[in-house]
Design an enzyme around this catalytic site. Structure first.
Site, PDB file in Angstrom:
ATOM      1  N   HIS A 140       0.890  -1.314   0.094  1.00 44.50           N
ATOM      2  CA  HIS A 140      -0.090   0.076   0.015  1.00 44.50           C
ATOM      3  C   HIS A 140       1.075   1.316  -0.218  1.00 44.50           C
ATOM      4  O   HIS A 140       0.682   2.232  -0.716  1.00 44.50           O
ATOM      5  CB  HIS A 140      -0.873  -0.051   1.125  1.00 44.50           C
ATOM      6  CG  HIS A 140      -1.921   1.196   1.332  1.00 44.50           C
ATOM      7  ND1 HIS A 140      -3.159   1.182   0.884  1.00 44.50           N
ATOM      8  CD2 HIS A 140      -1.517   2.297   1.826  1.00 44.50           C
ATOM      9  CE1 HIS A 140      -3.517   2.557   1.120  1.00 44.50           C
ATOM     10  NE2 HIS A 140      -2.344   3.087   1.877  1.00 44.50           N
ATOM     11  N   GLU A 141       1.600   1.267   0.865  1.00 43.43           N
ATOM     12  CA  GLU A 141       2.680   2.322   1.020  1.00 43.43           C
ATOM     13  C   GLU A 141       3.428   2.683  -0.203  1.00 43.43           C
ATOM     14  O   GLU A 141       3.591   3.776  -0.673  1.00 43.43           O
ATOM     15  CB  GLU A 141       3.460   2.352   2.395  1.00 43.43           C
ATOM     16  CG  GLU A 141       2.621   2.479   3.635  1.00 43.43           C
ATOM     17  CD  GLU A 141       1.759   3.581   3.696  1.00 43.43           C
ATOM     18  OE1 GLU A 141       2.289   4.785   3.110  1.00 43.43           O
ATOM     19  OE2 GLU A 141       0.728   3.498   4.281  1.00 43.43           O
ATOM     20  N   HIS A 144       1.500   4.161  -3.054  1.00 43.57           N
ATOM     21  CA  HIS A 144       1.406   5.974  -3.095  1.00 43.57           C
ATOM     22  C   HIS A 144       2.636   6.417  -3.618  1.00 43.57           C
ATOM     23  O   HIS A 144       2.404   7.403  -4.498  1.00 43.57           O
ATOM     24  CB  HIS A 144       1.444   6.180  -1.360  1.00 43.57           C
ATOM     25  CG  HIS A 144       0.312   6.042  -1.066  1.00 43.57           C
ATOM     26  ND1 HIS A 144      -0.890   6.826  -1.432  1.00 43.57           N
ATOM     27  CD2 HIS A 144      -0.305   5.547   0.452  1.00 43.57           C
ATOM     28  CE1 HIS A 144      -2.179   6.508  -0.624  1.00 43.57           C
ATOM     29  NE2 HIS A 144      -1.662   5.838   0.549  1.00 43.57           N
TER      30      HIS A 144
END
Ligand SMILES: [Zn+2]
Length: 268
Positions: A140-141, A144
């Site tokens: 997820h990170e 980004h």
């Protein structure tokens, strides 16, 4: 008459060129985004910031947990590189300098700065539980960063405050304003290293892309909804930091499940 027509044509071509340059495409989702900042400029700011955060933080002395973060990070990195290679866009990863660190802190938090600079806080490990849980957050990170959400946010602020001036120009003529935009995009001044809440659109996109990358790295994507359920249930007395920037709700879990078939196609 002929002359003015030529001017109009030249102007139209110039405008098209500016718009082409100012536009980037998000991998996997294919969404077009505003980009007034080059990767090189973004990475330079991010690397400097990351170095400072690491220097001023206490790294975890837990060798096993640290190895887990580096192991999962390395596998997601390989998945990202494979995806970009397979799609003929490896040049977009040029200038990446991947790094994975575990910071000793009760904060339930993790983030990835542009250019692949990742930090996990020990406070998030009980929610992650194991490699697969770490892979949910890691995917997820990193998503980004891969989707350049930070640069997009900065570009929007620059478009509003500086009339669409590119960063290279803005740094030269308005260094104070540029710095302020970076600080606010990454909340550097107020909370060290922590990211400002991303928009709902960016959150959904990071969930989607992260799910694909974790599956490609060999982690079961079906763990992602379970992780977010734990995240929303947990936290004990104080609400975890991560929750305020990463709202967990029924919508998020439903959207993750919407992408599950696609993600499972990448999972072996
Ligand atoms: Zn997020």
């Amino acid at each position: 008459m002929k002359h003015s027509k030529l001017i109009v044509t030249v102007f139209a071509l110039l405008l098209m060129a500016v718009l082409l340059v100012a536009c980037a495409t998000v991998p996997i989702t294919g969404r077009k985004q505003l980009s007034l900042i080059s990767d090189g400029e973004m990475h330079a700011m991010s690397f400097q910031q990351y170095e400072q955060v690491i220097a001023e933080s206490q790294l975890s002395s837990d060798a096993e947990a640290t190895a887990m973060i580096k192991r999962v990070g390395g596998r997601i990195q390989v998945a990202v590189e494979k995806y970009f290679h397979d799609h003929g866009i490896s040049d977009e990863l040029e200038g990446y300098a991947w790094e994975f660190n575990l910071i000793e802190s009760d904060e339930v938090n993790a983030w990835c700065m542009p250019g692949g600079k990742v930090a996990f806080y020990t406070g998030i490990l009980p929610v992650c539980r194991d490699d697969v849980g770490v892979a949910v957050v890691m995917g997820h990170e990193i998503a980004h960063a891969i989707a350049e959400h930070g640069a997009e946010r900065m570009s929007h602020q620059m478009a509003v405050q500086m009339g669409g001036m590119a960063l290279s120009e803005a740094v030269k003529t308005k260094p104070e304003e540029t710095r302020a935009i970076y600080m606010s995009a990454f909340a550097v001044g107020t909370h060290y290293g922590a990211m400002l809440p991303y928009s709902r659109k960016h959150e959904s996109e990071a969930d989607h892309i992260g799910l694909i990358f974790m599956a490609m790295a060999g982690y079961d994507p079906r763990e992602a909804p379970r992780f977010w359920e734990r995240m929303s249930a947990g936290g004990g007395g104080k609400p975890p930091e991560f929750m305020s920037t990463h709202p967990s709700d029924a919508t998020r879990i439903r959207q993750l499940n919407d992408h599950m078939a696609e993600a499972l196609g990448y999972y072996q």
